[in-house]
Write a protein that holds these residues in place. Structure first.
Motif: not given
Length: 75
Positions: A26-33
């Motif tokens: 979740f956090w990796a996806e949030t960072i990428a977004n």
């Protein structure tokens, strides 16, 4: 004499979970977004490159998040 206070909040997002915290993915996806935004009107080749870069940002963020979690478990 009057005092005026103006408060402006930018756009924000709230994401909740039930009975647990967010996982590293979740956090990796949030960072990428937040790092990469692909415009809807760009050339398809540019959009594809941006999506590939976004995936690379996600993978890199996930790697380092997991490294930090492993270090925290050791201490």
């Amino acid at each position: 004499m009057s005092n005026s206070v103006t408060l402006s909040l930018g756009a924000f997002e709230v994401v909740t979970t039930s009975n647990k915290g967010h996982d590293p993915e979740f956090w990796a996806e949030t960072i990428a977004n937040r790092v990469v935004s692909v415009g809807g009107n760009c050339h398809p080749v540019i959009a594809q490159q941006a999506e590939e870069f976004k995936q690379a940002v996600r993978d890199t963020a996930l790697h380092y998040i997991k490294c930090v979690l492993r270090l925290r478990l050791r201490s």
